[in-house]
Design an enzyme around this catalytic site. Structure first.
Site, PDB file in Angstrom:
ATOM      1  N   HIS A   1      53.295 -62.990   0.802  1.00  0.00           N
ATOM      2  CA  HIS A   1      54.195 -62.145   0.322  1.00  0.00           C
ATOM      3  C   HIS A   1      55.659 -62.712   0.174  1.00  0.00           C
ATOM      4  CE1 HIS A   1      51.894 -58.423   2.235  1.00  0.00           C
ATOM      5  NE2 HIS A   1      50.853 -59.259   1.279  1.00  0.00           N
TER       6      HIS A   1
ATOM      7  N   HIS B   1      49.574 -54.194  -5.620  1.00  0.00           N
ATOM      8  CA  HIS B   1      49.618 -55.215  -4.643  1.00  0.00           C
ATOM      9  C   HIS B   1      48.712 -56.572  -4.689  1.00  0.00           C
ATOM     10  CE1 HIS B   1      50.958 -56.424  -0.527  1.00  0.00           C
ATOM     11  NE2 HIS B   1      49.656 -56.983  -0.548  1.00  0.00           N
TER      12      HIS B   1
ATOM     13  N   ASP C   1      49.546 -60.214  -4.528  1.00  0.00           N
ATOM     14  CA  ASP C   1      49.058 -61.252  -3.590  1.00  0.00           C
ATOM     15  C   ASP C   1      48.659 -62.465  -4.482  1.00  0.00           C
ATOM     16  OD1 ASP C   1      49.006 -59.983  -0.959  1.00  0.00           O
ATOM     17  OD2 ASP C   1      47.294 -58.971  -1.255  1.00  0.00           O
TER      18      ASP C   1
ATOM     19  N   HIS D   1      42.006 -63.170  -1.359  1.00  0.00           N
ATOM     20  CA  HIS D   1      42.810 -64.554  -1.213  1.00  0.00           C
ATOM     21  C   HIS D   1      41.826 -65.563  -1.366  1.00  0.00           C
ATOM     22  CE1 HIS D   1      46.447 -62.835  -0.267  1.00  0.00           C
ATOM     23  NE2 HIS D   1      46.109 -61.932   0.499  1.00  0.00           N
TER      24      HIS D   1
HETATM   25 ZN   LIG Z   1      49.333 -58.898   0.558  1.00  0.00          ZN
END
Ligand SMILES: [Zn+2]
Length: 257
Positions: A36, A193, A197, A220
């Site tokens: 973040h 969001h 990311d 991720h």
């Molecule tokens: Zn995140």
């Protein structure tokens, strides 16, 4: 443990990922949940900074990147007399697995991201959004979007000693049919969001790039795999001249400073 002075480069070579966050490690020292703050830096075109931390994890704050954006603006920006590092890619790059994937098309100028998610939940469902990655769009449309998770996952993480700081104040928390954590900041806060990311993980390239990135149901681990593929493509030497140079760009990919 005193790790005073240990420095970890925010580069893709230092990254390892877990389901929920990206960790950087070097010389036996690790820092967790870096995505973040790095997203805020990349989104605000801040490409030269040193972040000091006295703990093993970047604070989650409200679960978005907005507090970091505000702090950067409060501190102020300085224009350096140094050309920005640019990743120049002239061919598509893609990583995909099990119906999930991230792809890059050289289509500049500037960077555009389209993200698509599909969660079988009445509040989430299918969401798709396209944004141009530049400071004014980032700070208003992406930075405020909070991380999200399911109450049952938070319980499972807590039982493993993780997410101890997790609460209804720093994430959108869902149960089977609704939201436990109050009103959303955007109806499609979830896909926003995911873009936040992805931008944080792309920051580990240490360079800006021009093109259009499409991500579908990624996370991720796939983001980092994709960033590594981009870095590799940019480092690949130009292919030899072929019989049809018009179809084959002479320099497939270059990285220039
Ligand atoms: Zn995140």
């Amino acid at each position: 443990m005193d790790r005073q002075g240990a420095a970890i480069p925010a580069r893709v070579e230092s990254a390892s990922t877990f389901d929920y966050a990206t960790t950087l490690s070097a010389g036996g020292v690790s820092v967790g949940t870096v995505e973040h703050v790095l997203s805020a830096a990349f989104g605000e075109s801040l490409d030269n900074c040193s972040i000091e931390l006295d703990g093993p994890e970047v604070p989650i704050l409200d679960g978005s990147a907005l507090p970091f954006v505000r702090l950067f603006h409060a501190a102020g920006f300085e224009r350096l007399n140094v050309p920005v590092t640019r990743l120049s890619l002239s061919e598509p790059v893609e990583v995909s697995r099990d119906g999930r994937g991230v792809s890059f098309q050289p289509d500049g100028p500037g960077l555009t991201i389209t993200y698509e998610i599909d969660f079988p939940h009445p509040i989430v469902g299918r969401q798709e959004l396209t944004v141009a990655v530049r400071p004014e769009e980032y700070s208003t449309r992406i930075a405020p979007a909070r991380t999200f998770g399911f109450a049952r996952e938070v319980e499972a993480l807590r039982s493993r000693g993780l997410a101890r700081g997790g609460s209804l104040q720093n994430a959108v928390v869902l149960d089977e049919s609704g939201i436990l954590s109050g009103p959303l900041r955007f109806r499609d806060e979830f896909v926003r969001h995911k873009i936040l990311d992805l931008i944080g993980d792309l920051a580990l390239l240490g360079a800006v790039l021009d093109g259009h990135i499409h991500a579908r149901k990624a996370g991720h681990a796939l983001h980092i795999e994709f960033a590594r593929a981009l870095a590799e493509a940019a480092a690949t030497p130009a292919p030899a001249e072929t019989a049809s140079p018009a179809e084959r760009p002479r320099r497939r990919a270059t990285s220039r400073r």
